[in-house]
Each structure stands twice: as structure tokens, then as C-alpha cells.
Design a protein around this motif. Structure first.
Motif, PDB file in Angstrom:
ATOM      1  N   SER A 145     -54.662  69.259 -58.229  1.00 19.37           N
ATOM      2  CA  SER A 145     -54.045  70.348 -57.476  1.00 19.37           C
ATOM      3  C   SER A 145     -52.541  70.210 -57.299  1.00 19.37           C
ATOM      4  CB  SER A 145     -54.695  70.456 -56.090  1.00 19.37           C
ATOM      5  OG  SER A 145     -56.069  70.737 -56.211  1.00 19.37           O
ATOM      6  N   SER A 146     -52.038  68.980 -57.336  1.00 20.39           N
ATOM      7  CA  SER A 146     -50.615  68.735 -57.100  1.00 20.39           C
ATOM      8  C   SER A 146     -50.280  67.355 -57.636  1.00 20.39           C
ATOM      9  CB  SER A 146     -50.319  68.811 -55.600  1.00 20.39           C
ATOM     10  OG  SER A 146     -50.933  67.716 -54.928  1.00 20.39           O
ATOM     11  N   PRO A 147     -49.002  66.968 -57.662  1.00 19.36           N
ATOM     12  CA  PRO A 147     -48.676  65.604 -58.084  1.00 19.36           C
ATOM     13  C   PRO A 147     -49.397  64.570 -57.210  1.00 19.36           C
ATOM     14  CG  PRO A 147     -46.697  66.939 -58.001  1.00 19.36           C
ATOM     15  CD  PRO A 147     -47.789  67.764 -57.392  1.00 19.36           C
ATOM     16  N   LEU A 148     -49.874  63.510 -57.858  1.00 14.31           N
ATOM     17  CA  LEU A 148     -50.627  62.467 -57.148  1.00 14.31           C
ATOM     18  C   LEU A 148     -50.008  61.103 -57.436  1.00 14.31           C
ATOM     19  CD1 LEU A 148     -54.311  63.567 -57.928  1.00 14.31           C
ATOM     20  CD2 LEU A 148     -52.995  64.055 -55.850  1.00 14.31           C
ATOM     21  N   LYS A 149     -50.099  60.217 -56.458  1.00 14.40           N
ATOM     22  CA  LYS A 149     -49.649  58.841 -56.623  1.00 14.40           C
ATOM     23  C   LYS A 149     -50.771  57.903 -56.221  1.00 14.40           C
ATOM     24  CE  LYS A 149     -45.957  55.586 -55.445  1.00 14.40           C
ATOM     25  NZ  LYS A 149     -44.656  55.399 -54.741  1.00 14.40           N
ATOM     26  N   GLN A 150     -51.015  56.890 -57.043  1.00 15.09           N
ATOM     27  CA  GLN A 150     -52.088  55.929 -56.763  1.00 15.09           C
ATOM     28  C   GLN A 150     -51.625  54.969 -55.672  1.00 15.09           C
ATOM     29  OE1 GLN A 150     -55.158  54.818 -56.237  1.00 15.09           O
ATOM     30  NE2 GLN A 150     -55.670  55.173 -58.419  1.00 15.09           N
ATOM     31  N   THR A 151     -52.403  54.880 -54.603  1.00 15.64           N
ATOM     32  CA  THR A 151     -52.074  53.989 -53.495  1.00 15.64           C
ATOM     33  C   THR A 151     -53.024  52.804 -53.424  1.00 15.64           C
ATOM     34  OG1 THR A 151     -53.434  55.289 -51.954  1.00 15.64           O
ATOM     35  CG2 THR A 151     -51.101  55.890 -52.151  1.00 15.64           C
ATOM     36  N   SER A 152     -54.023  52.818 -54.314  1.00 16.20           N
ATOM     37  CA  SER A 152     -54.969  51.714 -54.380  1.00 16.20           C
ATOM     38  C   SER A 152     -54.822  51.058 -55.749  1.00 16.20           C
ATOM     39  CB  SER A 152     -56.395  52.232 -54.151  1.00 16.20           C
ATOM     40  OG  SER A 152     -57.338  51.191 -54.174  1.00 16.20           O
ATOM     41  N   LYS A 153     -55.870  50.448 -56.246  1.00 18.64           N
ATOM     42  CA  LYS A 153     -55.799  49.852 -57.576  1.00 18.64           C
ATOM     43  C   LYS A 153     -56.057  50.917 -58.645  1.00 18.64           C
ATOM     44  CE  LYS A 153     -60.651  48.411 -57.635  1.00 18.64           C
ATOM     45  NZ  LYS A 153     -61.594  47.273 -57.798  1.00 18.64           N
ATOM     46  N   ARG A 154     -55.517  50.705 -59.837  1.00 22.46           N
ATOM     47  CA  ARG A 154     -55.730  51.647 -60.929  1.00 22.46           C
ATOM     48  C   ARG A 154     -57.224  51.815 -61.197  1.00 22.46           C
ATOM     49  NH1 ARG A 154     -51.322  49.630 -65.391  1.00 22.46           N
ATOM     50  NH2 ARG A 154     -49.467  50.545 -64.441  1.00 22.46           N
TER      51      ARG A 154
END
Length: 736
Positions: free
Chosen positions: A48-57
């Protein structure tokens, strides 16, 4: 490559997709994926929008929304840091789409920044294009004038299952071939839909198509049935020859007469020597005849020597650039991106920095493939790539032996995906910048694979963005301008729409071809019509293109073929491969041959061959199958979440399994649970498995159904090009 029309309700919601009757290739037809494509537009798996991983890949729940401003700023900062450390070549890109202008735009972006590391997902034309370069000097895949052939020998191309342009193939079956009584002889190890519609289906041992083609060449040469005028005037390396150093070399004629007698080929293919001789005589006498070929799936590159064998068979009967033959199609003269360099700018010399080049130099073509690049990344003691971008590519699903990619990703600091979906690859990214879908973005396309004339079309948005997405091309422009300096000067465009308009100026400047607005392309080809331009300038052409017209340029079949090889002829003996240390190779290695690439694994432990196959109702690409199409799958292919593999009754008896049995299918590289469907459709000793299932991402309608053939498929590097290829993997069944 199919033109489409979309029906909208209140100009807001798309409700149906149909074929565009003005599109020259599909002419109003449409494939099942095209019909069901709106399910991808409104899929719950869209990002839905830009996302950033905050956990492990790999954790789909670890992504958190961020703004476009923040996402672009983070990428720009990373790139500026690498530039300050003189590590611009530590950026790489993997692209899956090879048709439109975006791949070249990405290449231009990387070139300006200072990286040569642009890698492409495999396709079945990868080696074919290199063979065309070696034999004809043409930088393009092979094009076929199937509609005007009177006899077609088809070596494994799935015409009705997804090869080339499926809708074009369907129309050829229904109209062209029916009206002129064209005979289609289909050689395949499996009774497919294509084989059932052919004039004659001839079962063949898996992986032996090239041997059959060379056996036919033997008969044609031995009995003097080849086109002597064409071979003597337009070909090099047919006869034995002497180089500048006075060394004698064996030509194609000597090799094929010595190595590929019908009796020898019969023992390889399972087709009798008498039948092989009959087919060879038929192919040489019933003109125009045409040999076409393909691999079991569209993402499987063919074997270099096999591709050369099929092309050589066509050349023997002089069927190059003639109606009903192999066509040297015109190119689309789009304006090259090099012309966008600001005053004083120029292309950088970066080839020596290309990742994979060291391994590629072990092969005559010196072609860097995604596999040689990944192998070098994995072998390196330090991190060769620190920032990786992905566009229209899903290697974790679509790449055979996907662990090769996952291993490489573990050595990359930052991974950015432009996927519209939370797919198997984007879930392993650090940042996802979702692209518009095809209904929401400006795009262009060039001549579809196998089509014998040049085509160019432009698609414009029919829907406003459904999510907070941006066009990848627009994002690249923003990044380039934010980087500043020379790269900003070399990106003068305001958006990607203006990029496409700028590129189309090249067509107008050449002043050839015509913007077709509904004319019958087949009648134009039949009459060798001269297409006079119907546009006076670039603005008029652009207006026509954005109003639904398609620019077309026909090949001139009244002229003799033009070859851009060292000899200025068709080369049965590929001189371009004979260089450096490879000059010491045996002469046989520079002409067409049958050299099958063997899978690893002991034949006693792994007694069967696992071969993937495709069907029209099951897409095998970076995106998943729409639910509508999955509902069409037969219970003997998918039942619930269980995938069925096909086995011949003789193979089932050998394996001691019954219809519907649950077993573990194991290969030297992986294993998975399957069920058995016993069928006479497949050759003995083969386990046939449909490609396109086994997704571990997307939504509940797609995820967890069957297993992914790529996880069980073993890759071999082609001995000439180093391109990763596969046709079969040794396998065994374990009862559960």
C-alpha cells in the motif's frame, strides 16, 4: 506484448479487460492471464505504501510504513556515502522485465552513477540471442514468420501453453495454418495441448531435440537436398576451410556427416532412422518450411549448441529472411539514452568493474549472467554489493536454485525492492518502494518475442493509483536529481512520461514505418506492403501512440539477407567464439552439436528425470497466478493444496506407486511432498511437474498451494556462454 482495452465504471473502477482489435500482434485476442489481470490490480497482497523492515529479513510482519520522502532520502544518503568512498560499483540491480524502456533507463541510471552491475532474470531467449549473434551477427532473438510457412517442424515449443506470443500462436492455428493447409509436426516428450492440435505429434526422448535436428541435417547434406545457391553464396563454415595461418578446419558438413547418422540419432531420440530420413526429405522439399523451437518453461534458457542446431537446419534450406522463414526483423529506432548526456558528458568505461566478469571469462562468449554474478558474490571474501535494487523480479520464487540468491543477499547491506506485491523476494528486502500496476502507469513495449516485424506501443494510465505508489521511473528521476552533480544534469526529464515521449522522437527522426490504427497486419505482410509514414513530426507520432495506434515497420523480404558476422555471411562455424585460449578447442565445438547438460546425482539413486512444464492457465512469472485461473486447474493437477506430478504407467509400476499416492519427490537440490497422477501423456522415466505453483507469499488464495519446481531444479552453466540453464533434474520418489 498484447494490446488490451479496459472497461471502467464511472471512470474509477476497472471491471473487465479485453484484447485491443487495433493491436497488430494479438488483433483483439487475449490470453487467460490478461483476462484475469484485474485480480492482481485489486489483490490484497499489494503493497500500500513504502515499507521499511524493522525486524529480521524475511519477516512479513516486520515491515512498517514510511513516507516516500524518507525512503528516497535514505537511498540517496546510502548512494552518496558509497560515492564518497569510491564504491559506486558496489551497487547492483536485478531486472525481470526486458521488453520496454525501463531496463535501458535503469542501465542509464547505473551508468551515470558508476556501476555496470545490471543483471537480468533468465529467459528462454538468453542463449538464443547469443547464437543469433554468433551465426548472423544480429543483436536480437530469433523471429519466425510462422503464418506464411507451409510446413513447420516444432522442436518442443509450447505454442498453446505460453511460448512467444500465445494469442498470435492461437490465431495462426485458427486462421493462417487452417486456410493454407499448413502442416505442423510437433516433437515433444509430453502430450501437451500443442501436440493434440498438431498435424502430427511425434514422441521423442526428453532433451534430444538437437540430435534430431542434426540427424535431419545429415540426410539433407548427404542427399544434396540443401539450398546450394544460398549455402555457397551466403554461408561460411559449411565446407572445411583454411584460416589465415594455413590451418585447416572441419566445417559443419564434415561434422554432421561423421557424427549424426540417422541410425545413431535414432538410438538417441527414440525415433526410427527411416522416420528421420523421411522428415528430412519432407523438410527440404515442402517449401517454405520452418523449424521453430522452445524450452519447457519461458524462464529456461536453451542450450547454446541446441539453439545453433535448429538455426543451422533452417539455414540449410535457405530459409533466412524469406516469407515463411527466419526473419531478420527491423529494430525499433528509439532515441538512445546516451543522447541525454549533458554537454561534455559521456559514457563511462566500467566493464572491468562488472561483477561476474572473472567467472564469465572462463567461457567463449564472456557473457555475465545472473548466476555467474551471484556465484562471484557468494565466493568473495568481502561484500562486493552493498546496495541491491530489484525491478519486476522475484528471484526467490522464479530463479532455479533460489538459495543461490538468498546466500548472496546475506552478504548485501541494503536491498530495495520496487515490487507492487509482498512477494517471496520483497519480503527479504529492507525497503519496498511499490511501483504502480500496469493499469496505473505509463509504459511502453517493443516487438514481442518471435514476432517477425518491428512493433512499438505506448500504454498510459487508465486508473488513478489505487495505493500510495509511485512509478519506478519517476523515483529514479527523483533520486538522480537529489544526488546532484553530473547525474542530475544527465536526467533532464520531469517524469517518466516525458522519458517515453523523448525516446519516441527517434522513430520520428528515422521517418520510416507507420502508426497503424486498425489495419490488418497479416494482409500487409502478405502483400509486402510499403508502410509510408503517416506522421509529419514527433508530436504527431506521439499523439497517435497515446491515442491507441501502434508503430510498425515491416521487414524487407525482397532483399537478400544481411549478415553482420566476421565473414559477412551466415556462419555454420562460429568464428566469434574462436578467440584467445578457446582457439585451441576442437573444431567440432564451433559448430552445432548435441551436447546435453547432465544433472548431478547417481542414476541408481535418482532413476527418474524431473521436467517442469507450463500450461496456459498457470502463470509462471514474478507475479502469482490470479485466483480465477487457479480455479480452472484440474483436480489431477491441484487438489486442495496438493500438487500432482504426472508419471507414465510404466514409471509408476517401476516406482510401485498408485494413482493419487502421496510421496516425497527428491532431487539432489531439494525435496517436497506431491501426489501422483498416472498418465500416458508423459514419456517413461519422466516425472512431469507443472510450473507456477508453490508460492510462499502473496495472499490466502495463492500461498501454500503445491510446491515450486524451481526449488527442486538443478542449474548447469552452459559450456559456451556460462548462462545458467536447465531442462531436467535427476529425481526419486520416497513413499510417505
Amino acid at each position: 506484448g498484447c494490446g488490451i482495452k479496459v472497461r471502467l465504471i464511472d471512470s474509477k473502477r476497472a471491471v473487465s479487460v479485453t484484447g485491443n482489435p487495433n493491436a497488430p500482434v494479438n488483433r483483439g485476442g487475449i490470453c487467460p492471464l490478461g483476462i484475469a489481470s484485474l485480480q492482481l490490480q485489486y489483490s490484497p497482497a499489494r503493497v500500500s505504501s513504502p515499507l521499511k523492515q524493522t525486524s529480521k529479513r524475511g519477516d512479513p510482519n516486520g515491515f512498517k510504513p514510511i513516507s516516500w520522502k524518507q525512503a528516497i532520502a535514505e537511498i540517496v544518503n546510502t548512494m552518496k556515502k558509497l560515492e564518497s568512498e569510491s564504491e559506486t560499483n558496489a551497487i547492483a540491480w536485478i531486472t525481470g522485465d526486458t521488453n520496454g524502456s525501463m531496463p535501458e533507463f535503469i542501465e542509464y541510471f547505473l551508468q551515470n552513477y558508476g556501476s555496470p552491475n545490471h543483471f537480468y532474470m533468465p529467459t528462454y531467449t538468453d542463449n538464443q540471442k547469443l547464437v543469433n549473434q554468433a551465426t548472423q551477427g544480429l543483436d536480437q532473438p530469433v523471429s519466425f514468420d510462422m503464418e506464411r510457412a507451409r510446413l513447420i517442424f516444432n522442436f518442443g515449443a509450447n505454442l498453446l501453453e505460453g511460448w512467444g506470443s500465445p494469442v498470435r500462436n492461437m490465431k495462426a492455428f485458427t486462421y493462417s495454418w487452417h486456410n493454407q493447409n499448413t502442416k505442423l509436426i510437433h516433437f515433444d516428450w509430453r502430450e501437451s495441448l500443442t501436440s493434440t492440435k498438431a498435424t502430427e505429434w511425434i514422441p521423442i526422448n526428453p532433451g534430444t531435440y538437437a540430435a534430431l535436428a542434426l540427424g535431419m541435417c545429415h540426410v539433407i547434406v548427404k542427399e544434396g537436398l540443401y539450398d546450394r545457391d544460398f549455402v555457397e553464396s551466403n554461408c561460411f563454415g559449411f565446407e572445411d576451410w583454411e584460416d589465415k595461418e594455413g590451418i585447416r578446419h572441419k566445417g559443419f558438413k564434415s561434422v554432421v556427416l561423421k557424427e549424426y547418422s540417422p541410425s545413431k540419432v535414432a538410438s538417441i531420440t527414440g525415433i526410427s532412422a527411416e522416420k528421420i530420413a523421411h522428415l528430412a526429405r519432407q523438410f527440404s522439399k515442402e517449401q517454405p518450411s520452418l523449424a521453430i523451437w522452445g524450452t519447457s518453461t519461458k524462464n529456461t534458457p536453451g542450450n547454446f549448441y541446441a539453439e545453433m542446431a535448429f538455426l543451422s537446419l533452417n539455414a540449410l534450406v535457405g530459409n533466412i529472411n524469406k516469407p515463411g522463414g527466419i526473419i531478420q526483423r527491423p529494430s525499433v529506432p528509439l532515441r538512445p539514452f546516451e543522447e541525454a548526456f549533458a554537454e561534455g558528458g559521456h559514457r563511462k568505461e566500467l566493464e572491468e568493474l562488472r561483477i561476474g566478469k572473472e567467472l564469465a571469462e572462463e567461457f567463449p562468449s564472456e557473457k555475465v549472467s545472473i548466476y555467474t554474478a551471484l556465484e562471484q558474490i557468494n565466493k568473495a571474501e568481502h561484500n562486493l554489493v552493498k546496495l541491491l535494487f530489484l525491478y519486476e523480479a522475484n528471484p526467490v520464487y522464479s530463479l532455479a536454485e533460489p538459495e543461490t540468491y538468498l546466500e548472496a543477499v546475506n552478504k548485501i547491506d541494503t536491498v530495495v525492492s520496487f515490487s507492487s506485491f509482498l512477494d517471496e523476494t520483497s519480503v527479504h528486502a529492507d525497503i519496498i518502494l511499490p511501483n504502480h500496476t500496469l493499469f496505473e502507469r505509463w509504459d511502453d513495449f517493443r516487438t514481442p518475442l518471435t514476432v517477425p516485424y518491428a512493433v512499438y506501443g505506448v500504454s498510459k494510465p487508465v486508473l488513478k493509483p489505487h495505493k500510495k505508489t509511485q512509478h519506478t521511473g519517476d523515483v529514479l528521476i527523483k533520486i538522480a536529481k537529489a544526488l546532484g552533480g553530473e547525474i542530475a544534469k544527465n536526467f533532464p526529464w520531469s517524469n517518466y512520461e516525458s522519458v517515453l515521449k523523448w525516446r519516441a522522437e527517434g522513430i520520428a527522426e528515422e521517418g520510416e514505418g507507420r502508426a497503424l490504427e486498425g489495419e490488418d497486419i497479416e494482409k500487409l505482410l502478405e502483400t509486402h506492403a510499403s508502410l509510408e509514414p503517416n506522421f509529419k513530426n514527433a508530436d504527431e507520432l506521439w499523439g497517435k501512440l497515446t491515442s491507441g495506434a501502434f508503430w510498425v515497420k515491416l521487414p524487407d523480404l525482397t532483399k537478400a539477407p544481411s549478415f553482420k558476422t566476421a565473414s559477412q555471411k551466415f556462419e555454420f562455424f562460429a568464428q566469434s567464439l574462436r578467440k584467445g585460449k578457446f582457439r585451441k578447442w576442437n573444431d567440432r565445438l564451433f559448430v552445432a552439436n548435441y551436447f546435453p547438460l547432465e544433472s548431478s546425482g547417481d542414476k541408481k539413486e535418482f532413476p527418474y528425470l524431473l521436467i517442469p512444464y507450463e500450461i496456459m492457465e498457470l502463470t509462471n512469472a514474478q507475479v502469482a497466478n490470479p485466483p480465477f485461473l487457479t480455479k480452472l486447474l484440474d483436480d489431477t493437477l491441484l487438489k486442495g493444496k496438493d500438487i500432482f506430478v504426472q508419471m507414465n504407467p510404466a514409471t509408476a509400476r517401476q516406482a510401485r506407486v498408485r494413482e493419487g499416492a502421496k510421496v516425497t519427490l527428491a532431487t539432489p537440490v531439494g525435496k517436497g511432498k506431491v501426489r501422483v497422477h498416472i498418465s500416458e501423456e508423459v514419456a517413461p522415466g519422466v516425472i512431469a511437474m507443472a510450473a507456477g505453483l508453490g508460492h510462499s507469499a502473496f495472499d490466502e488464495y495463492i500461498k501454500g498451494k503445491g510446491i515450486n519446481t524451481n526449488e527442486l531444479t538443478e542449474v548447469q552453466l552452459d559450456p559456451v556462454t556460462g548462462i545458467g540453464t536447465w531442462w531436467a533434474t535427476r529425481a526419486k520418489l520416497i513413499k510417505v
